[in-house]
Enzyme design. Structure first.
Site, short mmCIF file in Angstrom:
data_model
loop_
_atom_site.label_atom_id
_atom_site.label_comp_id
_atom_site.label_asym_id
_atom_site.label_seq_id
_atom_site.Cartn_x
_atom_site.Cartn_y
_atom_site.Cartn_z
N GLY A 46 0.81 -1.21 0.00
CA GLY A 46 0.00 0.00 0.00
C GLY A 46 0.84 1.26 0.00
O GLY A 46 0.34 2.35 -0.26
N ARG A 47 2.11 1.09 0.34
CA ARG A 47 2.98 2.28 0.35
C ARG A 47 4.42 1.89 0.06
O ARG A 47 5.35 2.56 0.49
CB ARG A 47 2.90 2.95 1.70
CG ARG A 47 3.19 1.96 2.82
CD ARG A 47 3.59 2.67 4.01
NE ARG A 47 3.60 1.77 5.14
CZ ARG A 47 4.03 2.12 6.32
NH1 ARG A 47 4.49 3.32 6.51
NH2 ARG A 47 4.02 1.26 7.29
N LYS A 53 9.97 2.18 0.66
CA LYS A 53 8.82 2.13 1.57
C LYS A 53 8.40 3.57 1.89
O LYS A 53 9.21 4.33 2.42
CB LYS A 53 9.22 1.37 2.84
CG LYS A 53 8.05 0.93 3.70
CD LYS A 53 8.53 -0.04 4.78
CE LYS A 53 7.44 -0.32 5.79
NZ LYS A 53 7.92 -1.20 6.85
N ASP A 81 -2.31 6.82 2.78
CA ASP A 81 -1.76 7.85 1.89
C ASP A 81 -0.53 7.36 1.13
O ASP A 81 0.05 8.09 0.32
CB ASP A 81 -1.41 9.10 2.69
CG ASP A 81 -0.40 8.82 3.79
OD1 ASP A 81 0.09 7.67 3.90
OD2 ASP A 81 -0.09 9.75 4.57
N ARG A 95 14.46 -0.34 1.45
CA ARG A 95 14.58 -1.62 2.14
C ARG A 95 15.14 -2.66 1.18
O ARG A 95 14.76 -2.71 0.01
CB ARG A 95 13.20 -2.05 2.64
CG ARG A 95 13.17 -3.41 3.29
CD ARG A 95 11.94 -3.56 4.15
NE ARG A 95 10.72 -3.75 3.37
CZ ARG A 95 9.53 -3.98 3.93
NH1 ARG A 95 9.41 -4.03 5.25
NH2 ARG A 95 8.47 -4.15 3.18
N ARG A 150 5.60 -13.29 0.98
CA ARG A 150 5.09 -13.52 2.32
C ARG A 150 4.19 -14.75 2.34
O ARG A 150 3.72 -15.20 1.27
CB ARG A 150 4.26 -12.29 2.76
CG ARG A 150 5.02 -10.99 2.65
CD ARG A 150 4.11 -9.83 2.23
NE ARG A 150 4.91 -8.64 1.88
CZ ARG A 150 5.30 -7.73 2.76
NH1 ARG A 150 4.95 -7.83 4.02
NH2 ARG A 150 6.04 -6.71 2.38
N ASP A 175 0.80 -11.72 6.63
CA ASP A 175 1.36 -10.83 5.59
C ASP A 175 2.67 -10.21 6.05
O ASP A 175 3.35 -9.55 5.25
CB ASP A 175 0.36 -9.73 5.21
CG ASP A 175 -0.12 -8.93 6.41
OD1 ASP A 175 -0.60 -9.56 7.38
OD2 ASP A 175 0.00 -7.70 6.40
N ASN A 176 3.04 -10.43 7.29
CA ASN A 176 4.31 -9.91 7.79
C ASN A 176 5.30 -11.03 8.07
O ASN A 176 6.25 -10.86 8.84
CB ASN A 176 4.10 -9.09 9.06
CG ASN A 176 3.31 -7.81 8.79
OD1 ASN A 176 3.32 -7.32 7.67
ND2 ASN A 176 2.65 -7.30 9.80
N ASP A 202 9.00 -6.26 8.14
CA ASP A 202 7.92 -5.35 8.55
C ASP A 202 8.03 -4.96 10.02
O ASP A 202 7.22 -5.35 10.86
CB ASP A 202 6.53 -5.94 8.21
CG ASP A 202 6.18 -5.69 6.76
OD1 ASP A 202 7.06 -5.23 5.99
OD2 ASP A 202 5.02 -5.92 6.37
P1 AMP Z 1 1.39 -3.38 8.24
O1 AMP Z 1 0.44 -3.69 9.36
O2 AMP Z 1 2.25 -2.19 8.46
O3 AMP Z 1 2.16 -4.58 7.81
O4 AMP Z 1 0.48 -2.93 7.01
C1 AMP Z 1 -0.67 -3.64 6.61
C2 AMP Z 1 -1.11 -3.16 5.25
O5 AMP Z 1 -1.44 -1.78 5.27
C3 AMP Z 1 -0.07 -3.35 4.17
O6 AMP Z 1 -0.69 -3.86 3.05
C4 AMP Z 1 0.46 -1.95 3.94
O7 AMP Z 1 0.91 -1.77 2.63
C5 AMP Z 1 -0.74 -1.09 4.24
N1 AMP Z 1 -0.35 0.24 4.71
C6 AMP Z 1 0.28 0.55 5.86
N2 AMP Z 1 0.48 1.88 5.95
C7 AMP Z 1 -0.01 2.44 4.83
C8 AMP Z 1 -0.10 3.79 4.33
N3 AMP Z 1 0.38 4.82 5.01
N4 AMP Z 1 -0.68 3.96 3.13
C9 AMP Z 1 -1.18 2.93 2.44
N5 AMP Z 1 -1.13 1.66 2.85
C10 AMP Z 1 -0.56 1.40 4.04
MG MG Z 2 3.13 -5.50 6.54
#
Ligand code: AMP
Ligand code: MG
Length: 486
Positions: free
Chosen positions: A100-101, A121, A133, A184, A191, A256-257, A266
């Site tokens: 997502g980012r 990232k 965002d 990174r 994953r 996913d992590n 992550d």
């Molecule tokens: P995480 O819990 O950090 O592993 O993130 C879970 C999901 O949320 C992943 O698919 C990330 O890509 C997405 N994500 C986390 N932060 C953001 C952000 N600021 N904008 C868009 N997607 C995000």
């Molecule tokens: Mg993640």
């Protein structure tokens, strides 16, 4: 697909990309260039890592290099994309997540022959951003930089940090924060959730391709999907055992992590424990304690069971037979983990060989530590340094334990001190130090960040000049929660 118009190809950057993931079918990813930022500025470049990867640090630090690290310039040969995946988040299945980012620029084969992903990232929104965002704030970027590099120096498999840049743009996370991008580097970003994405769609052909890709990249000796599963089980068991040996709590072990490669990935609300307590949780979003320190092996096998489920159609065309084989592989985990845990903790108390009562002996010490929430790192290091009572308050308790410990040591050859020093770091990225470095960096002073990185490069060395970095936090310095890096 070529990058959009504003991009120019750099003349100074010659990166020999070889993008194997980008060559997988289109349903594995979305072609997506990073979204440029207003004013890129280099915060830190990991020159050692750059050299190890066969990249030229001077080129990376050049104007074009910084533009690339910020996502303002796509170098020639890159194939920027966002990867799609799914995942169980705190036990609930989300059929589609994805980067997502983060934008995968591409892969390089380093001089030592290993393939590495280069990923930005915080590089802007993607089709998988949902409500986010696509950006990252300075604090979490520096936190991941520090903790992942510390993890590497501790000898634990991990993604690494090649660079951190600021964007000259603000992001909003309750308040306005400076934005940053982390570069990174990973063995791959595949994953457990990547497999789950295709399994949820019953896309066996994609699973077959992904499995073959993962085997080629990470476990070339693996003979097929079942053997891939066995290798991932072994790698994750070793990884969690190593985390536990340094008091690390990942914090968000969602599927996913969890990387198929066996690298720590992550870094969000993760932390190294100060005072030892087996149920310690740091994550602000883990109210149930699902990912507490001592539950990490259970959570790993839970995730691995999800992986096994995705692989069933590849393990055996007969579903019953596949389930039987997958289950058998999973059932080996407790024994494997017990062995890995002992392999980590035995040297922590100076043991070079194995005896039946070792696990109990180690647990008795941990129980003493837990009763007074003794500092995890400092207690083991004190043991290595021969500090009376290993610094524990319960001196009588320690002395009683030490009778059996000394008797055990006497039954093996050689002095244990060197072994214990090599297994018990003096320096870990303590939360209060990490927070202080982030605070200072936010105010424009990078010196504490640089200093902390430097100390953490040699975690097992005495470094008498930096002894202050060994101190546990005072009560008012203690950090009880860490927040998701979003
Ligand atoms: P995480 O819990 O950090 O592993 O993130 C879970 C999901 O949320 C992943 O698919 C990330 O890509 C997405 N994500 C986390 N932060 C953001 C952000 N600021 N904008 C868009 N997607 C995000
Ligand atoms: Mg993640």
């Amino acid at each position: 697909m070529p990058p959009p118009a504003p991009y120019v190809m750099a003349m100074t950057l010659h990166i020999a990309f070889d993008n194997s993931y980008a060559r997988l079918p289109e349903r594995f990813h979305t072609r997506q260039a990073p979204v440029p930022v207003r004013a890129p500025a280099l915060l830190r470049l990991n020159t050692d890592l750059a050299r190890q990867m066969g990249l030229d640090p001077a080129a990376l630090g050049s104007e074009d290099g910084i533009a690339m690290l910020a996502g303002n310039l796509v170098p020639e040969g890159a194939a920027p994309l966002a990867q799609v995946y799914a995942g169980h988040q705190f036990g609930g299945f989300v059929p589609q997540l994805g980067d997502g980012r983060a934008i995968l620029l591409g892969e390089v084969v380093t001089p030592d022959g290993t393939r590495r992903d280069i990923q930005l990232k915080g590089a802007g929104p993607t089709p998988y951003s949902r409500m986010g965002d696509g950006r990252a704030a300075l604090g979490p970027v520096l936190r991941e930089y520090i903790v992942s590099e510390a993890m590497h120096a501790l000898g634990i498999p991990t993604t690494r940090a090649l660079a951190a840049v600021t964007t000259g743009e603000d992001v909003f996370r309750i308040t306005r924060l400076p934005g940053a991008v982390l570069t990174r580097v990973a063995a791959s970003h595949i994953r457990v959730g990547t497999f789950q994405y295709f399994a949820a769609r019953r896309d066996t052909e994609a699973l077959r391709l992904l499995s073959a890709h993962a085997i080629a990249r990470h476990y070339p000796q693996a003979t097929g999907a079942l053997d891939l599963l066995r290798h991932v089980i072994a790698a994750q068991s070793r990884l969690v055992a190593q985390w536990m040996g340094v008091g690390f709590i990942h914090g968000v072990m969602n599927t996913d992590n969890m990387a198929i490669s066996g690298e720590t990935i992550d870094y969000g609300p993760c932390a190294f424990m100060d005072g030892y307590h087996s149920r310690t949780v740091f994550s602000s979003i883990d109210a149930q304690g699902r990912y507490a320190y001592a539950r990490q092996a259970d959570m790993a096998i839970w995730n691995l069971a999800q992986l096994a489920t995705t692989l069933l159609p590849l393990i055996d065309p007969d579903r019953e037979a596949a389930i039987e084989k997958g289950t058998e592989a999973l059932h080996a985990f407790p024994e494997i983990f017990k062995r890995d845990w002992l392999a980590v903790f035995r040297p922590k108390i100076g043991l070079a060989d194995a005896e039946d009562g070792d696990a109990e002996l180690i647990h008795r010490l941990l129980d003493l530590m837990e009763k007074e929430q003794a500092d995890f790192t400092n207690t083991f290091r004190a043991l290595a340094e021969g500090l009376p009572g290993a610094g524990l308050k319960d001196r009588a308790g320690f002395d009683a334990w030490a009778v059996d410990w000394n008797a055990r040591l006497a039954r093996q050859d050689g002095a244990p001190q060197a072994r214990m020093r090599a297994a018990n770091p003096a320096y870990i990225p303590r939360n209060h130090r990490v927070e202080a470095a982030i605070q200072a960096a936010g105010a424009g002073d990078l010196a504490p960040f640089e200093k902390l990185l430097q100390v953490l490069e040699r975690p097992f060395d005495d470094q008498p000049d930096h002894a202050a970095y060994r101190s546990a936090p005072t009560p008012d310095q203690q950090v009880h929660q860490t927040f998701c890096g979003t």
